[in-house]
Design a protein around this motif. Structure first.
Motif, mmCIF file in Angstrom:
data_model
loop_
_atom_site.group_PDB
_atom_site.id
_atom_site.type_symbol
_atom_site.label_atom_id
_atom_site.label_comp_id
_atom_site.label_asym_id
_atom_site.label_seq_id
_atom_site.Cartn_x
_atom_site.Cartn_y
_atom_site.Cartn_z
ATOM 1 N N ILE A 28 0.807 -1.224 0.000
ATOM 2 C CA ILE A 28 0.000 0.000 0.000
ATOM 3 C C ILE A 28 0.837 1.270 0.000
ATOM 4 O O ILE A 28 1.952 1.312 0.488
ATOM 5 N N LYS A 29 0.224 2.295 -0.595
ATOM 6 C CA LYS A 29 0.875 3.609 -0.690
ATOM 7 C C LYS A 29 0.926 4.219 0.710
ATOM 8 O O LYS A 29 0.032 3.957 1.526
ATOM 9 N N PRO A 30 1.935 5.065 0.967
ATOM 10 C CA PRO A 30 1.880 5.822 2.221
ATOM 11 C C PRO A 30 0.532 6.547 2.315
ATOM 12 O O PRO A 30 0.054 7.118 1.343
ATOM 13 N N GLY A 31 -0.084 6.464 3.483
ATOM 14 C CA GLY A 31 -1.428 7.035 3.655
ATOM 15 C C GLY A 31 -2.515 5.987 3.511
ATOM 16 O O GLY A 31 -3.647 6.199 3.939
ATOM 17 N N GLY A 32 -2.166 4.837 2.910
ATOM 18 C CA GLY A 32 -3.161 3.776 2.690
ATOM 19 C C GLY A 32 -3.422 2.957 3.950
ATOM 20 O O GLY A 32 -2.827 3.187 5.003
ATOM 21 N N LEU A 33 -4.313 1.981 3.800
ATOM 22 C CA LEU A 33 -4.794 1.225 4.954
ATOM 23 C C LEU A 33 -4.732 -0.274 4.691
ATOM 24 O O LEU A 33 -5.137 -0.736 3.626
ATOM 25 N N ALA A 34 -4.207 -1.035 5.668
ATOM 26 C CA ALA A 34 -4.279 -2.496 5.603
ATOM 27 C C ALA A 34 -5.333 -2.945 6.606
ATOM 28 O O ALA A 34 -5.401 -2.418 7.717
ATOM 29 N N VAL A 35 -6.165 -3.893 6.181
ATOM 30 C CA VAL A 35 -7.222 -4.407 7.053
ATOM 31 C C VAL A 35 -6.985 -5.902 7.243
ATOM 32 O O VAL A 35 -6.968 -6.662 6.278
ATOM 33 N N ILE A 36 -6.764 -6.303 8.498
ATOM 34 C CA ILE A 36 -6.543 -7.713 8.825
ATOM 35 C C ILE A 36 -7.788 -8.225 9.552
ATOM 36 O O ILE A 36 -8.183 -7.685 10.582
ATOM 37 N N TYR A 37 -8.405 -9.244 8.965
ATOM 38 C CA TYR A 37 -9.624 -9.834 9.538
ATOM 39 C C TYR A 37 -9.213 -10.958 10.484
ATOM 40 O O TYR A 37 -8.462 -11.841 10.079
ATOM 41 N N ARG A 38 -9.761 -10.951 11.698
ATOM 42 C CA ARG A 38 -9.389 -11.962 12.685
ATOM 43 C C ARG A 38 -10.599 -12.479 13.442
ATOM 44 O O ARG A 38 -11.606 -11.793 13.536
ATOM 45 N N GLY A 39 -10.431 -13.643 14.079
ATOM 46 C CA GLY A 39 -11.442 -14.114 15.014
ATOM 47 C C GLY A 39 -11.104 -13.553 16.376
ATOM 48 O O GLY A 39 -11.445 -12.440 16.714
ATOM 49 N N THR A 40 -10.339 -14.329 17.146
ATOM 50 C CA THR A 40 -9.961 -13.883 18.491
ATOM 51 C C THR A 40 -8.759 -12.934 18.429
ATOM 52 O O THR A 40 -8.046 -12.883 17.426
ATOM 53 N N TRP A 41 -8.543 -12.217 19.509
ATOM 54 C CA TRP A 41 -7.424 -11.275 19.578
ATOM 55 C C TRP A 41 -7.078 -11.011 21.029
ATOM 56 O O TRP A 41 -7.972 -10.952 21.873
#
Length: 245
Positions: free
Chosen positions: A171-184
């Motif tokens: 991702i470009k600087p300023g962009g967003l990564a979304v990690i989908y999880r169950g427990t945390w």
């Protein structure tokens, strides 16, 4: 009689402050039928019952791109989205259905799965989505993808630090990564913070929520890219999983 997905406009509205229009609902139904059909040849998903499919594949996919119950604003503006390890097409295909102005790249290392997704894209006339057969470690080093996307999605059971190493280089600087999880857990947050820092990102938020039908607890981690990722990341195939940051 084909299995019909539930049309639960009220739940969409309450949980995401949004609901699918008729065309989107029809595409969701068609996607469901194609996956049931594809499941006979390929082991795509164990989730085949209509309500479970609605919740765990459609609703969950879209909940990830709707922090604080609102779709990520850049999706309306034609964001470039990449879905790493898309499998049967989740979360990327539902995202392509609801965000027609965005451009979605679906990545998986299994050619059979990508061939199947190509069929889905053509049957659903999703011209805003394309596929790539690649490993996450490879695509992160390719010039046409490295730091070229606004949003990276990963719905995986793997270590979150590994997911960060797969997504942040794309991702470009300023962009967003979304990690989908169950427990945390809190311990996982500390380990993730350390990894994200090395990759040029920061943890913007961690959302815990409850799924609307089965009341299961889920999490989404939102990582903001704040600096260029050092060239050595992602490391070569296999290393991120063997030696997480």
């Amino acid at each position: 009689m084909t299995n019909s997905l539930p049309e639960i406009a009220k739940i969409w509205q309450q949980t995401l402050n949004w609901q699918p229009n008729d065309a989107q609902q029809a595409r969701f139904q068609q996607l469901y039928e194609l996956i049931l059909e594809g499941n006979r040849q390929l082991n795509l998903t164990r989730i085949t019952e209509p309500q479970e499919f609605w919740e765990k594949h459609l609703w969950d996919s879209l909940r990830g791109i709707a922090p604080q119950q609102k779709f990520i604003s850049s999706l309306e503006a034609g964001a470039s989205v990449i879905d790493i390890g898309t499998g049967a097409g989740f979360p990327g295909v539902p995202v392509a259905i609801v965000a027609p102005s965005s451009k979605v790249t679906l990545v998986d290392s299994t050619r059979k799965k990508i061939t199947f997704i190509d069929k889905i894209l053509s049957e659903l006339s999703l011209n805003n989505a394309t596929t790539v057969v690649a490993r996450a470690e490879e695509i992160g080093q390719q010039q046409q993808h490295r730091e070229k996307h606004d949003i990276a999605l990963i719905r995986a059971v793997g270590n979150a630090s590994v997911c960060a190493e797969y997504t942040l280089p794309l991702i470009k600087p300023g962009g967003l990564a979304v990690i989908y999880r169950g427990t945390w857990t809190e311990e996982e947050t500390i380990a993730l913070q350390n990894a994200v820092q090395q990759l040029g990102g920061e943890i913007e938020s961690i959302e815990q929520f409850v799924t609307p039908l089965s009341n299961s607890i889920r999490h989404c981690l939102y990582l903001r890219k704040i600096a260029t990722t050092p060239a050595k990341f992602p490391r070569v195939v296999g290393v991120p999983t063997q030696k997480p940051l």
